[in-house]
Design an enzyme around this catalytic site. Structure first.
Site, PDB file in Angstrom:
ATOM      1  CE  LYS A  82      -4.401  -1.745   0.659  1.00  0.00           C
ATOM      2  NZ  LYS A  82      -5.469  -2.158   1.559  1.00  0.00           N
ATOM      3  NE  ARG A 128      -7.655  -8.191  -0.776  1.00  0.00           N
ATOM      4  CZ  ARG A 128      -7.103  -7.420  -1.691  1.00  0.00           C
ATOM      5  NH1 ARG A 128      -6.081  -6.627  -1.387  1.00  0.00           N
ATOM      6  NH2 ARG A 128      -7.568  -7.413  -2.935  1.00  0.00           N
TER       7      ARG A 128
END
Ligand code: HH2
Length: 351
Positions: A298, A333
């Site tokens: 991210k 995840r």
């Protein structure tokens, strides 16, 4: 907020002596808590013994919530989507990301065709993913929504093929028709970044099935979420918002053991918000659900390290995931399954 986390023999000893409580029925115990709010006793930091005394007194006074919160925080989590999360056979679980999209932020276009996506997902499964998360719509900041038909065309053949091969699959979608088709095709899990709030039919469809769901927190929509995300207190606000989503799902008839939560790193959060959430993650066990985290590749990792290419953020992603495991998170995840699996095995052996 649980504090003073210990694992291994110190955790067993603390629990046996009444000085600790298991965190979400996992490998950690907490030995102190910080209680906030108007009713918080003293300076708000309590030993476990004082916490239990306080909860007992509150129950005598007619307020069951402190005792229920302690129970939610501590009790073992039942198996979720076929994955053992507590007790014998429990280990941190990996959800491997397979985006069947042309425009995802870190792997867009890498496996946009059905055959490529299926092969890629098989590789993730062989590398140690417990479940494969198949998505057909990018939810990166600024992304435009795609038509339901397009999303279905992308994900359904991949889900059907993987399910036929016995690979556990989840579908990453906000759309009720996609959920319904994916359930019929045999998904083991629905993963909704809107927490089953975007599509008014979503909760009924999940409730009518036996499939569990991940409720993720997002402030705003992918188009606008990073414009100026604002919270009074990011940890409490995200916690409260997720508590409302859990309550809405329970009201819709979804059984509590079918619900997991995810604070939604990067979804309407600044760098500071993401870091605050990561360092206070243990608080989310108070919701009583398994905790899922999506930290992989991210942009906050890029902001911290200067690494602009998401594919080169593996080490930062693994470090963030380990920080989450240290607070009892049960499912990560991730894009880089083999690297994450290796790190998780070393982490577990050292507990
Ligand atoms: N993050 C993304 C998508 N789905 N689901 C959960 N539960 N948690 C997350 O943090 C999460 C998620 C975004 O990552 P990615 O799928 O790689 O990108 P894109 O949305 O651009 O396809």
């Amino acid at each position: 907020m649980p504090l003073g986390l210990v694992s291994g023999d110190p955790a067993i000893a603390a629990c046996a002596a009444g000085a600790g409580l298991a965190l979400a029925g996992g490998a950690f115990a907490f030995t102190r808590v910080r209680v906030t709010g108007a009713d918080a006793p003293g300076d708000g930091v309590l030993s476990v013994a004082d916490l239990l005394r306080w909860a007992t007194q509150a129950a005598r006074d007619g307020d069951d919530e402190p005792g229920e919160l302690v129970a939610r925080m501590s009790r073992p989590r039942p198996d979720f989507a076929g994955l053992v999360l507590s007790g014998t056979g429990a280990r941190p679980r990996i959800m491997g990301v397979c985006n069947v999209t042309p425009d995802s932020f870190s792997d867009g276009g890498d496996h946009a065709a059905t055959e490529q996506a299926v092969e890629f997902a098989q590789r993730l499964f062989e590398a140690g993913a417990d479940i494969i998360d198949v998505g057909g719509e990018s939810t990166r900041p600024g992304a435009d929504p795609v038509a339901v038909e397009v999303e279905l065309e992308r994900v359904l053949p991949v889900i059907e093929e993987l399910a036929a091969q016995g690979v556990p699959v989840s579908v990453d979608t906000r759309r009720a028709p996609v959920m319904r088709a994916a359930i019929d095709a045999g998904v083991a899990l629905i993963n909704d970044v809107s927490g089953l709030s975007d599509d008014p039919d979503a909760r009924a469809i999940v409730a009518a099935s036996v499939v569990p769901v991940v409720l993720m927190h997002m402030q705003g929509t992918p188009e606008t979420m990073q414009d100026d995300p604002t919270y009074a207190d990011v940890v409490d606000d995200v916690y409260d918002a997720l508590a409302l989503r859990v309550a809405a799902c329970l009201d819709a008839g979804i059984a509590p053991e079918r619900i997991a939560i995810d604070p939604g790193f990067g979804f309407g959060k600044t760098l500071a918000h993401n870091l605050e959430l990561l360092s206070a993650l243990a608080q989310f066990h108070g919701l009583g659900c398994p905790t899922v985290v999506g930290l992989s590749r991210k942009s906050f990792i890029g902001a911290l390290t200067g690494e602009e290419d998401p594919r080169q953020r593996v080490a930062g992603s693994v470090a963030a995931a380990l920080k989450a495991l240290d607070q009892g998170a049960q499912i990560a995840r991730v894009h880089d399954v083999a690297e994450t699996r290796q790190a998780f095995e070393v982490w577990r052996a050292a507990l």
